[in-house]
Design an enzyme around this catalytic site. Sequence first.
Site, mmCIF file in Angstrom:
data_model
loop_
_atom_site.group_PDB
_atom_site.id
_atom_site.type_symbol
_atom_site.label_atom_id
_atom_site.label_comp_id
_atom_site.label_asym_id
_atom_site.label_seq_id
_atom_site.Cartn_x
_atom_site.Cartn_y
_atom_site.Cartn_z
ATOM 1 C CD GLU A 152 59.274 19.391 41.990
ATOM 2 O OE1 GLU A 152 60.075 19.614 43.230
ATOM 3 O OE2 GLU A 152 58.324 19.790 41.919
ATOM 4 C CD GLU A 307 55.043 16.799 42.563
ATOM 5 O OE1 GLU A 307 54.699 17.813 43.375
ATOM 6 O OE2 GLU A 307 55.995 15.924 42.348
#
Length: 683
Positions: A152, A307
């Site tokens: 991320e 995720e």
Amino acid sequence: MDGVKFNHLLHGGDYNPEQWFDYPEILKDDIRMMKKARINTVSLGIFAWCKLEPVEGVYDFDWLAEIIDRLYENGISVNLATPSGARPHWMADRYPEILRVNMDGSRNHFGMRHNHCYTSPVYRRKVREMNQALAARFDSHPGVILWHVSNEYGGECYCPLCQQAFRGWLKEKYGSVEELNRRWYTAFWSHTYDTFDQVEPPMPTGEMAIHGLYLDWKRFVSDQVGDFLRSEVEALREVGAKKPVTTNFMYNFQEYNYHKIAKFVDVVSWDNYPTWHRKQERLTAMDTGIQHDIMRSMKKAPFLLMESCPSPTNWQPVNKLRRPGMVEAASLQAVAHGSDSVLYFQIRKGRGGFEKFHGAVIDHYGKEDDRTYQECCQVGEDLIRLSECNHTWVKADAAVIFDWENWWAIDESKGPRNQGMYYKETVEKSYYAFRKQGLNVDVLDMEQSIEGYRIVAAPLVYMFRAGFEAQVRKFVEEGGIFILTYWSGVVDENDLCFLGGTPGGLMDVMGLRSTEIDGLYDGESNYLCPVQGSVDAGMLSRNYRCEHLCQLVEVSTAVPLMVYGDEFYQGTPALTVNQYGKGKAYYICADAEQSFYDDLYRNICKEAGLKAPIPCFVPEGVEITTRESEDTQYIFIQNYNRTDVKLPIRVNDYEVIFQSEGVKTGGAITLRKFNTVVLKNRK
Ligand code: GAL
Ligand code: ZN
């Protein structure tokens, strides 16, 4: 079809055995429980730099090798991470330049994660050495199926190195400072630059008045982060790594133009954390759906759900339990929209630190009779039943434009409403209107081709860039149906206003000129009412409310289908259509309520021959999405209502390859709340 194909749909998630070195029995237990939950993939090493290089230059990979082996023996593959998302203390202490600098010039202390400068040559070198060592050791391992590069990427750095790189980027783009001044319109407020060296990033204590600067800084940041990713990937490839590469993206992430970053990965992946049960689930499902579709459309190939949370997160304002069935519905929604995986954060819940209360497949309790664990087991079984959908394609005839650079520009434009232009919400209205009819939708940026779609909606495209006008002209000329809204085609890519009328370059295609735009205070509204006598598909028969923005237009060849009901512009056009070439161009003048979009798009789709893949009306809250292979269509039907829904579909006409517990398929199909059915249809 392109993209990265794995042997099966992936099921698993982030796994952090490095947090459990003091508990040797845990790994064995984890593997047993993973197998039982049909977990076949884990992401390893994401935040493990400390354990991988405990002392500068001393790599310790043996523990990782052992875990990868053990997992592999047990049928579990690995997405192997490069650990650049967080770094060891020694590195920050020895090389302070790797720490990120804030807008005010202060340098961060060591701590947290994502706290690095993405320009720093030292950090790039450290990452490169680490990545090469990992790749040399593990890329050829049959258990490693994917490189999970960093984690991320996020944030900005204002350090002298980044600012220097920004000035270099500008020189490259504009050649001379005179050209930069022209393109940025710096005669305004006497802000003309004498040299490139004077340029600083936009900041509230400095320059915020030059919108060209603001946009270029955002573009630079995306490019620089993309370049950091590129260098991470290059490091892997240089030592011969062959496995595909991804990096995980985030929800609704305005900071970076993900399209610029996606070009450096082989497969797009993202992390999905909706606040289920906060509002009605059908609304959350729509919002999640558009994110899935944005991710899929970037490469027009299946993506990975990297995720998701099998139970509550721990970082949202309120962390609510997932109601029974929600994990299954959310997981299968990803698959329906084109994901080839359902991966969670995380496999085992950590004992300490910031995420010790974050949901996980395996709870602190550690036993199989845990509710969340059982729901994950269910998803594992589901994915096996759906395995034939792996790497099938999601084909869309409708597209909606959602463009990052336009998003930045609208929010900084100092325009008709500084307390909310609602770009994303406006895009969603068009998206929802298609989705409510059971249609697949691609969500594209302005650089992607719109050729081949039947209908393209371009809401609030304030900025025209990348030759979008030319694309639209050709699209409509050749028979496409195009929908544009208020406040579109106002500026060019430098945020300079078009002269001579707007929408710039498309006035003839739209058959009108937008003249003035009225900003409404919160709570104020106007309404759109029908013009009697028209027979166009866009013709609606009742009044609809609008708020926030009312564009006034002057038509040339366009035909008004609706007019404003109130104000001094009462009776002037509020919805128009123009025949251009073989196609049609609609213009929506105001921020109308959702039901307006629903009704208008239903009519337009009907006229264009676009219809849902099931032979009945799609009730509100029911999501229909299709994946297909060459000869087969898979119809995913999901009920996001809290009540049962009965669909008059003859089940015998299809093969039912999947149904959640509770679904009834006698004569018609009845879905309980959060149920999914997947029908198979020969094309
Ligand atoms: C993600 C992140 C994970 C974990 C998770 C918690 O954004 O990539 O490492 O922190 O959030 O929800
Ligand atoms: Zn920096």
